[in-house]
Design a protein around this motif. Structure first.
Motif, PDB file in Angstrom:
ATOM      1  N   VAL A  45       1.119  -1.482  -0.177  1.00 21.49           N
ATOM      2  CA  VAL A  45      -0.575  -0.049   0.054  1.00 21.49           C
ATOM      3  C   VAL A  45       0.846   0.712  -0.205  1.00 21.49           C
ATOM      4  O   VAL A  45       0.770   1.765  -0.602  1.00 21.49           O
ATOM      5  N   THR A  46       1.795   1.459   0.567  1.00 19.18           N
ATOM      6  CA  THR A  46       2.849   2.399   0.530  1.00 19.18           C
ATOM      7  C   THR A  46       3.950   2.708  -0.250  1.00 19.18           C
ATOM      8  O   THR A  46       4.996   2.888  -0.010  1.00 19.18           O
ATOM      9  N   ALA A  47       4.165   1.822  -0.927  1.00 19.17           N
ATOM     10  CA  ALA A  47       5.240   1.778  -2.220  1.00 19.17           C
ATOM     11  C   ALA A  47       5.511   2.451  -2.436  1.00 19.17           C
ATOM     12  O   ALA A  47       4.508   3.188  -3.144  1.00 19.17           O
ATOM     13  N   ASP A  48       6.694   2.811  -2.786  1.00 16.44           N
ATOM     14  CA  ASP A  48       6.804   3.835  -3.672  1.00 16.44           C
ATOM     15  C   ASP A  48       7.881   3.497  -4.383  1.00 16.44           C
ATOM     16  O   ASP A  48       8.600   3.945  -5.511  1.00 16.44           O
ATOM     17  N   THR A  49       8.857   1.932  -4.688  1.00 20.93           N
ATOM     18  CA  THR A  49       9.472   1.646  -5.351  1.00 20.93           C
ATOM     19  C   THR A  49       8.855   0.261  -6.513  1.00 20.93           C
ATOM     20  O   THR A  49       8.677  -0.495  -5.477  1.00 20.93           O
ATOM     21  N   LEU A  50       9.240  -0.138  -7.346  1.00 24.77           N
ATOM     22  CA  LEU A  50       8.304  -0.942  -8.204  1.00 24.77           C
ATOM     23  C   LEU A  50       9.451  -2.101  -8.597  1.00 24.77           C
ATOM     24  O   LEU A  50      10.801  -1.337  -9.536  1.00 24.77           O
ATOM     25  N   ALA A  51       9.898  -2.633  -7.860  1.00 22.88           N
ATOM     26  CA  ALA A  51      10.987  -3.492  -8.547  1.00 22.88           C
ATOM     27  C   ALA A  51      10.869  -4.833  -8.269  1.00 22.88           C
ATOM     28  O   ALA A  51      10.392  -5.598  -7.170  1.00 22.88           O
ATOM     29  N   PHE A  52      10.897  -6.014  -9.117  1.00 20.99           N
ATOM     30  CA  PHE A  52      10.331  -7.323  -9.296  1.00 20.99           C
ATOM     31  C   PHE A  52      11.500  -8.585  -8.203  1.00 20.99           C
ATOM     32  O   PHE A  52      11.444  -9.904  -8.451  1.00 20.99           O
ATOM     33  N   GLY A  53      12.828  -8.171  -8.943  1.00 21.60           N
ATOM     34  CA  GLY A  53      13.870  -8.868  -8.367  1.00 21.60           C
ATOM     35  C   GLY A  53      14.687  -7.795  -7.881  1.00 21.60           C
ATOM     36  O   GLY A  53      14.690  -6.930  -7.267  1.00 21.60           O
ATOM     37  N   VAL A  77      17.860  -5.822  -6.712  1.00 25.49           N
ATOM     38  CA  VAL A  77      18.312  -4.322  -7.086  1.00 25.49           C
ATOM     39  C   VAL A  77      19.876  -3.950  -6.984  1.00 25.49           C
ATOM     40  O   VAL A  77      20.541  -4.276  -5.630  1.00 25.49           O
ATOM     41  N   GLY A  78      20.992  -3.168  -7.756  1.00 19.91           N
ATOM     42  CA  GLY A  78      22.029  -3.059  -7.735  1.00 19.91           C
ATOM     43  C   GLY A  78      22.611  -4.312  -7.601  1.00 19.91           C
ATOM     44  O   GLY A  78      22.603  -5.075  -8.529  1.00 19.91           O
ATOM     45  N   ILE A  79      24.014  -3.587  -7.443  1.00 20.16           N
ATOM     46  CA  ILE A  79      25.157  -4.416  -8.060  1.00 20.16           C
ATOM     47  C   ILE A  79      25.236  -5.505  -6.786  1.00 20.16           C
ATOM     48  O   ILE A  79      25.312  -6.830  -8.059  1.00 20.16           O
ATOM     49  N   ALA A  80      25.011  -5.666  -6.107  1.00 17.95           N
ATOM     50  CA  ALA A  80      24.385  -6.761  -4.946  1.00 17.95           C
ATOM     51  C   ALA A  80      23.335  -7.329  -5.666  1.00 17.95           C
ATOM     52  O   ALA A  80      23.146  -8.618  -4.546  1.00 17.95           O
ATOM     53  N   LEU A 107      17.241  -7.502  -2.781  1.00 18.90           N
ATOM     54  CA  LEU A 107      16.192  -7.670  -2.240  1.00 18.90           C
ATOM     55  C   LEU A 107      15.555  -6.371  -1.537  1.00 18.90           C
ATOM     56  O   LEU A 107      15.781  -6.465  -0.327  1.00 18.90           O
ATOM     57  N   LEU A 108      14.525  -5.402  -2.350  1.00 17.27           N
ATOM     58  CA  LEU A 108      14.213  -4.136  -1.061  1.00 17.27           C
ATOM     59  C   LEU A 108      13.231  -5.229  -0.471  1.00 17.27           C
ATOM     60  O   LEU A 108      12.553  -6.154  -1.084  1.00 17.27           O
ATOM     61  N   PRO A 109      12.839  -3.991   0.557  1.00 16.68           N
ATOM     62  CA  PRO A 109      12.070  -3.905   1.626  1.00 16.68           C
ATOM     63  C   PRO A 109      10.513  -4.949   1.253  1.00 16.68           C
ATOM     64  O   PRO A 109       9.258  -6.031   0.745  1.00 16.68           O
ATOM     65  N   THR A 139      11.060   2.718 -10.784  1.00 17.26           N
ATOM     66  CA  THR A 139      10.779   1.810 -11.011  1.00 17.26           C
ATOM     67  C   THR A 139      12.482   1.158 -11.008  1.00 17.26           C
ATOM     68  O   THR A 139      13.585   1.820 -10.758  1.00 17.26           O
ATOM     69  N   PHE A 140      12.602  -0.330 -11.085  1.00 16.63           N
ATOM     70  CA  PHE A 140      14.469  -0.369 -10.667  1.00 16.63           C
ATOM     71  C   PHE A 140      13.838  -2.150 -11.727  1.00 16.63           C
ATOM     72  O   PHE A 140      13.699  -3.198 -11.048  1.00 16.63           O
ATOM     73  N   VAL A 141      15.263  -2.651 -12.285  1.00 19.59           N
ATOM     74  CA  VAL A 141      15.251  -3.301 -13.018  1.00 19.59           C
ATOM     75  C   VAL A 141      16.913  -4.040 -12.957  1.00 19.59           C
ATOM     76  O   VAL A 141      17.804  -3.118 -14.006  1.00 19.59           O
ATOM     77  N   GLY A 142      17.168  -4.597 -11.938  1.00 18.65           N
ATOM     78  CA  GLY A 142      18.900  -4.356 -12.119  1.00 18.65           C
ATOM     79  C   GLY A 142      19.224  -3.341 -11.028  1.00 18.65           C
ATOM     80  O   GLY A 142      19.032  -3.012 -10.110  1.00 18.65           O
ATOM     81  N   CYS A 143      20.484  -3.310 -11.983  1.00 11.45           N
ATOM     82  CA  CYS A 143      21.267  -1.576 -11.432  1.00 11.45           C
ATOM     83  C   CYS A 143      20.257  -0.459 -12.375  1.00 11.45           C
ATOM     84  O   CYS A 143      20.977   0.475 -12.236  1.00 11.45           O
ATOM     85  N   VAL A 144      19.566  -0.307 -13.008  1.00  6.14           N
ATOM     86  CA  VAL A 144      18.797   0.375 -13.564  1.00  6.14           C
ATOM     87  C   VAL A 144      17.322   1.207 -13.146  1.00  6.14           C
ATOM     88  O   VAL A 144      16.655   0.863 -12.534  1.00  6.14           O
ATOM     89  N   MET A 145      17.877   2.080 -12.055  1.00  8.14           N
ATOM     90  CA  MET A 145      16.954   2.890 -11.527  1.00  8.14           C
ATOM     91  C   MET A 145      16.297   3.817 -12.682  1.00  8.14           C
ATOM     92  O   MET A 145      16.938   5.080 -13.886  1.00  8.14           O
TER      93      MET A 145
END
Length: 126
Positions: free
Chosen positions: A20-28, A30-33, A36-38, A104-110
């Motif tokens: 309900v409060t999500a500010d980012t959409l990422a299915f896998g 993110v970032g170099i490491a 997984l976002l909460p 949105t995040f897809v891998g390292c790409v925001m």
């Protein structure tokens, strides 16, 4: 046990609250490491509950679609595709004109995306 409801119900409610409060959409990851976002973990917890409790998940997704942030509504419509494709199509259709933006995040790409554009892409891919 002093808690109200079953453990799965409390966990589902907690995960849905995160959507309900999500500010980012990422299915896998993110970032170099590949972290997984909460909110991504919450999405996966809701998805894991789908098969055993589809009616309750559906009820909760309706709440996210009604009350959620743009990213939250995108997560909800995506999950709805697995339970009720016709309802998901209706949800995406209703979101097509929404100018609200989210990250949105897809891998390292925001990136930034409008909910309307994201919904249009999902409808085209369906």
């Amino acid at each position: 046990m002093f808690g109200i409801g079953k453990k799965w119900e409390r966990e589902l409610e907690s995960a849905v609250d995160a959507l309900v409060t999500a500010d980012t959409l990422a299915f896998g990851g993110v970032g170099i490491a590949g972290t997984l976002l909460p909110v991504t973990e919450a999405y996966h917890r809701v998805a894991a509950t789908l098969d055993e409790h589809p009616a309750e998940v559906r009820r909760q997704l309706d709440r996210v679609l009604a009350d959620g942030t743009p990213a939250g509504r995108a997560y909800a419509a995506t999950l709805l595709e697995r339970i009720d494709p016709a309802a998901a199509r209706a949800a995406w259709t209703s979101l097509r004109d929404d100018p609200s933006e989210f990250t949105t995040f897809v891998g390292c790409v925001m990136d930034r995306e409008t909910l309307g554009n994201y919904a249009t892409q999902r409808l085209a891919a369906a």
